[in-house]
Design an enzyme around this catalytic site. Sequence first.
Site, PDB file in Angstrom:
ATOM      1  N   TYR A  41       0.841  -1.196   0.000  1.00  0.00           N
ATOM      2  CA  TYR A  41       0.000   0.000   0.000  1.00  0.00           C
ATOM      3  C   TYR A  41       0.873   1.241   0.000  1.00  0.00           C
ATOM      4  O   TYR A  41       1.935   1.266   0.624  1.00  0.00           O
ATOM      5  CB  TYR A  41      -0.883   0.032   1.249  1.00  0.00           C
ATOM      6  N   HIS A 205     -10.378   3.877   7.470  1.00  0.00           N
ATOM      7  CA  HIS A 205      -9.291   2.972   7.086  1.00  0.00           C
ATOM      8  C   HIS A 205      -8.820   2.074   8.213  1.00  0.00           C
ATOM      9  O   HIS A 205      -7.859   1.318   8.049  1.00  0.00           O
ATOM     10  CB  HIS A 205      -8.128   3.784   6.489  1.00  0.00           C
ATOM     11  N   ARG A 235      -6.204   7.284  -8.639  1.00  0.00           N
ATOM     12  CA  ARG A 235      -5.480   6.222  -7.953  1.00  0.00           C
ATOM     13  C   ARG A 235      -6.122   4.903  -8.369  1.00  0.00           C
ATOM     14  O   ARG A 235      -7.326   4.872  -8.671  1.00  0.00           O
ATOM     15  CB  ARG A 235      -5.625   6.441  -6.447  1.00  0.00           C
ATOM     16  N   TYR A 330      -6.704  -9.666   4.269  1.00  0.00           N
ATOM     17  CA  TYR A 330      -7.635  -8.530   4.145  1.00  0.00           C
ATOM     18  C   TYR A 330      -8.287  -8.528   2.759  1.00  0.00           C
ATOM     19  O   TYR A 330      -9.486  -8.301   2.611  1.00  0.00           O
ATOM     20  CB  TYR A 330      -6.918  -7.203   4.395  1.00  0.00           C
ATOM     21  N   LYS A 331      -7.485  -8.815   1.733  1.00  0.00           N
ATOM     22  CA  LYS A 331      -8.039  -8.821   0.381  1.00  0.00           C
ATOM     23  C   LYS A 331      -8.870 -10.075   0.113  1.00  0.00           C
ATOM     24  O   LYS A 331      -9.520 -10.170  -0.925  1.00  0.00           O
ATOM     25  CB  LYS A 331      -6.911  -8.701  -0.649  1.00  0.00           C
TER      26      LYS A 331
HETATM   27  C1  HEM Z   1      -5.132   9.037  -1.403  1.00  0.00           C
HETATM   28  C2  HEM Z   1      -6.175   8.688  -0.681  1.00  0.00           C
HETATM   29  C3  HEM Z   1      -6.472   7.284  -0.235  1.00  0.00           C
HETATM   30  C4  HEM Z   1      -5.657   6.182  -0.160  1.00  0.00           C
HETATM   31  C5  HEM Z   1      -4.169   6.070  -0.507  1.00  0.00           C
HETATM   32  C6  HEM Z   1      -6.482   5.092   0.321  1.00  0.00           C
HETATM   33  C7  HEM Z   1      -6.040   3.806   0.538  1.00  0.00           C
HETATM   34  C8  HEM Z   1      -6.822   2.714   0.815  1.00  0.00           C
HETATM   35  C9  HEM Z   1      -6.369   1.342   0.808  1.00  0.00           C
HETATM   36  C10 HEM Z   1      -4.968   0.879   0.506  1.00  0.00           C
HETATM   37  C11 HEM Z   1      -7.431   0.558   1.110  1.00  0.00           C
HETATM   38  C12 HEM Z   1      -7.442  -0.979   1.167  1.00  0.00           C
HETATM   39  C13 HEM Z   1      -7.980  -1.457  -0.164  1.00  0.00           C
HETATM   40  C14 HEM Z   1      -7.723  -2.885  -0.577  1.00  0.00           C
HETATM   41  O1  HEM Z   1      -6.665  -3.465  -0.318  1.00  0.00           O
HETATM   42  O2  HEM Z   1      -8.589  -3.439  -1.266  1.00  0.00           O
HETATM   43  C15 HEM Z   1      -8.563   1.433   1.299  1.00  0.00           C
HETATM   44  C16 HEM Z   1      -9.818   1.028   1.638  1.00  0.00           C
HETATM   45  C17 HEM Z   1     -10.880   1.858   1.751  1.00  0.00           C
HETATM   46  N1  HEM Z   1     -10.882   3.225   1.518  1.00  0.00           N
HETATM   47 FE1  HEM Z   1      -9.324   4.405   1.094  1.00  0.00          FE
HETATM   48  N2  HEM Z   1      -7.742   5.537   0.533  1.00  0.00           N
HETATM   49  C18 HEM Z   1      -7.782   6.869   0.210  1.00  0.00           C
HETATM   50  C19 HEM Z   1      -8.867   7.720   0.291  1.00  0.00           C
HETATM   51  C20 HEM Z   1     -10.103   7.325   0.694  1.00  0.00           C
HETATM   52  C21 HEM Z   1     -11.228   8.210   0.850  1.00  0.00           C
HETATM   53  C22 HEM Z   1     -11.201   9.710   0.637  1.00  0.00           C
HETATM   54  C23 HEM Z   1     -12.293   7.437   1.231  1.00  0.00           C
HETATM   55  C24 HEM Z   1     -13.713   7.784   1.534  1.00  0.00           C
HETATM   56  C25 HEM Z   1     -14.273   8.891   1.299  1.00  0.00           C
HETATM   57  C26 HEM Z   1     -11.814   6.060   1.294  1.00  0.00           C
HETATM   58  C27 HEM Z   1     -12.613   4.983   1.598  1.00  0.00           C
HETATM   59  C28 HEM Z   1     -12.162   3.681   1.716  1.00  0.00           C
HETATM   60  C29 HEM Z   1     -13.015   2.577   2.104  1.00  0.00           C
HETATM   61  C30 HEM Z   1     -14.516   2.666   2.427  1.00  0.00           C
HETATM   62  C31 HEM Z   1     -12.214   1.433   2.131  1.00  0.00           C
HETATM   63  C32 HEM Z   1     -12.662   0.012   2.527  1.00  0.00           C
HETATM   64  C33 HEM Z   1     -12.365  -0.135   4.012  1.00  0.00           C
HETATM   65  C34 HEM Z   1     -12.961  -1.396   4.620  1.00  0.00           C
HETATM   66  O3  HEM Z   1     -12.465  -2.501   4.337  1.00  0.00           O
HETATM   67  O4  HEM Z   1     -13.930  -1.257   5.397  1.00  0.00           O
HETATM   68  N3  HEM Z   1     -10.491   6.039   0.965  1.00  0.00           N
HETATM   69  N4  HEM Z   1      -8.175   2.742   1.109  1.00  0.00           N
END
Ligand code: HEM
Length: 346
Positions: A41, A205, A235, A330-331
Amino acid sequence: MTVETRSTQLTPAAAAYLSQPVDHCATLPWPFPDDLAEFRYSVNVDPAMVSRPTAAGEWGRTIVDLGGAEYVEIMDDRRRILDQDPDRVKLRPGMELAAWDLLLYYFRDLDRSYPELMHLTEGVDGDPLRFHWRNDLLGTDQVFVLGEWDSIPYGPFEFLAREVPDDLLLVTERDGRLYFDAGAVTFAAAWSVSFDVGMDMYEIHNPVPRLTNEGITARAEQFLMRLPADKVYRRVNWTLSGSGSRKLDVSLEELPEWGTDIPALVRDGRWGELQLRIEVEHFIRLPMTGTVTFNIRTHMASLAEIKAFPVWARQLATVIEELPEELATYKGFGDYRHHVVPWLRT
Ligand code: HEM
């Protein structure tokens, strides 16, 4: 309220667009740089609206990828879910202007990106707040007044969600933190919009291993707070999903519907039917309100389709094999990746 009308006759350009052959790989946003062998990540953001060539074609020229021949099917799915479950749309108090901001930004962008299919006329009848929107692919024909909620069916936020295949998420800054204040989400990957809305970036997160501990949540938040108004970023995120039928809605709300898909594929060893699920997320600072978007477009290709491109199959096998245990868990593929990796390599 002016009720939208739907024409049944497609324009020649719309008919041509919808009759393109379906090829899931040709426009697939391949999520890994060419030389990447170890995935971790990171705040992996890049400028948007830049075409990226891949082993199978290219992606990324526009903010919205309508999806070619699959657009109508995706939008039917989205509209069915929204009709059945109003809780997929959440708008916290005070987000109304941001919703109009988003609608106008996207309609202007669609009109520019797809001039033969999508049309926004501004200043109708000499009124700068009156607009006319036409979407030739769905037959939408709607006049609305900016700021008058009832001038557009469902209000501006859900109306937009019913026109574009992207899930729509809006974040606002309060007291030095970013909050998820509005979402119209039908294709969440194992999370729930009504559960997450109102949370800050750290709360959202929290379930993601390593992200906050390694400072990535903080860096992501800083990036979004400093997002300039004149540049759009994107992204790419990825995982494996189970549905042989290309089910986009794998939200927590629908868990009973899809929870047994992967166990069934694993039991039968149908590895080629697993889907590589890729999200392209767009970060835009909206011009009127300064609200930041995190809009998610989900793409899928089955592992059988991926395997037709040996360079992809090899790279995906390497990444999946090498991924640390907690990330693989997690994935969701921690307990079956040892089958997928050799299958991709044969
Ligand atoms: C540059 C900005 C962001 C980065 C680098 C980031 C990074 C991540 C990463 C690495 C994951 C895990 C995904 C996976 O492995 O499948 C994740 C999950 C998630 N992100 Fe972000 N994210 C960002 C911004 C946001 C924002 C702004 C939101 C909401 C408004 C958001 C909502 C979520 C949600 C809902 C999940 C799933 C979490 C769960 O498992 O309950 N993310 N994000």
